[in-house]
Design a protein around this motif. Sequence first.
Motif, short mmCIF file in Angstrom:
data_model
loop_
_atom_site.label_atom_id
_atom_site.label_comp_id
_atom_site.label_asym_id
_atom_site.label_seq_id
_atom_site.Cartn_x
_atom_site.Cartn_y
_atom_site.Cartn_z
N GLN A 97 -0.01 11.10 3.92
CA GLN A 97 -0.41 11.68 5.20
C GLN A 97 -0.04 13.15 5.21
O GLN A 97 1.13 13.52 5.36
N TYR A 152 0.84 -1.19 0.00
CA TYR A 152 0.00 0.00 0.00
C TYR A 152 0.88 1.25 0.00
O TYR A 152 1.92 1.28 0.66
N GLY A 207 -1.38 16.92 10.14
CA GLY A 207 -2.61 17.11 10.89
C GLY A 207 -3.73 16.16 10.51
O GLY A 207 -4.84 16.27 11.04
N GLN A 208 -3.44 15.22 9.61
CA GLN A 208 -4.46 14.27 9.18
C GLN A 208 -3.94 12.84 9.29
O GLN A 208 -2.75 12.61 9.43
N GLY A 209 -4.87 11.90 9.23
CA GLY A 209 -4.48 10.51 9.18
C GLY A 209 -4.07 10.11 7.78
O GLY A 209 -4.36 10.82 6.81
N PRO A 210 -3.39 8.99 7.63
CA PRO A 210 -3.00 8.52 6.30
C PRO A 210 -4.21 8.25 5.42
O PRO A 210 -5.25 7.78 5.89
N TYR A 231 0.26 5.21 1.13
CA TYR A 231 -0.64 6.16 1.78
C TYR A 231 0.01 7.55 1.74
O TYR A 231 1.23 7.68 1.81
N PHE A 267 4.04 -0.73 8.52
CA PHE A 267 4.37 0.52 7.86
C PHE A 267 5.87 0.79 7.88
O PHE A 267 6.56 0.48 8.86
N LEU A 309 3.72 7.17 3.03
CA LEU A 309 3.94 5.95 3.78
C LEU A 309 3.71 4.73 2.90
O LEU A 309 2.73 4.67 2.16
N LEU A 318 -5.25 6.31 1.72
CA LEU A 318 -4.77 5.37 0.70
C LEU A 318 -4.66 6.04 -0.66
O LEU A 318 -5.58 6.71 -1.11
#
Lengths: 115, 112
Positions: free
Chosen positions: A37, A33, A40-43, A35, A106, A91, A45
């Motif tokens: 990021q 995968y 200030g945010q989550g990863p 990702y 990860f 990531l 896809l």
Amino acid sequence: EAGVAQSPRYKIIEKRQSVAFWCNPISGHATLYWYQQILGQGPKLLIQFQNNGVVDDSQLPKDRFSAERLKGVDSTLKIQPAKLEDSAVYLCASSPWTSGFNEQFFGPGTRLTVL
Amino acid sequence: TQLLEQSPQFLSIQEGENLTVYCNSSSVFSSLQWYRQEPGEGPVLLVTVVTGGEVKKLKRLTFQFGDARKDSSLHITAAQPGDTGLYLCASPERNSGYALNFGKGTSLLVTP
């Protein structure tokens, strides 16, 4: 067991330039995968590979982003041309393939700054 | 895509204090994971919860999954500076090859 390797760890480029990131997953992991990021945010896809085939690339901005996983092992993610909003940590994660959900492992990520 | 909401967004506490962070959704989770991400590193899995009402403990961390499987909490007892990091909840998206759908995270700072 070695973890997911990514390079480079940091990259600074100017907008409209191109950049490439490399990922080496855990040995034997069929699923890979990428990702994105943003600070200030989550990863989120970007793309998922099963061996060397694409499972999901619905959120990949295909006008500027491309990814490949030749021979079903290493993968590269490319951005061309880069925009300011592409500044983020990229990531890579891998997991073994079985039916259903598997734990994802990860890498440390590549921090991209676009000036 | 299922929306995962985490609260609070930021938390700064002193060593020894207790804290709880939350993860909520308007729809049912098939399963939920909690990750911790330290600066300059990728997320590391802490726990997976699957069954409504489930409680799991990992040393000073206690994870709860709501009975209706729409919410989850992470409680840390006697926080230590080593607990500092970004706490992310995530749910696998079955329709996209089980890729993870993450919340925005709770950024925790524990000062000595």
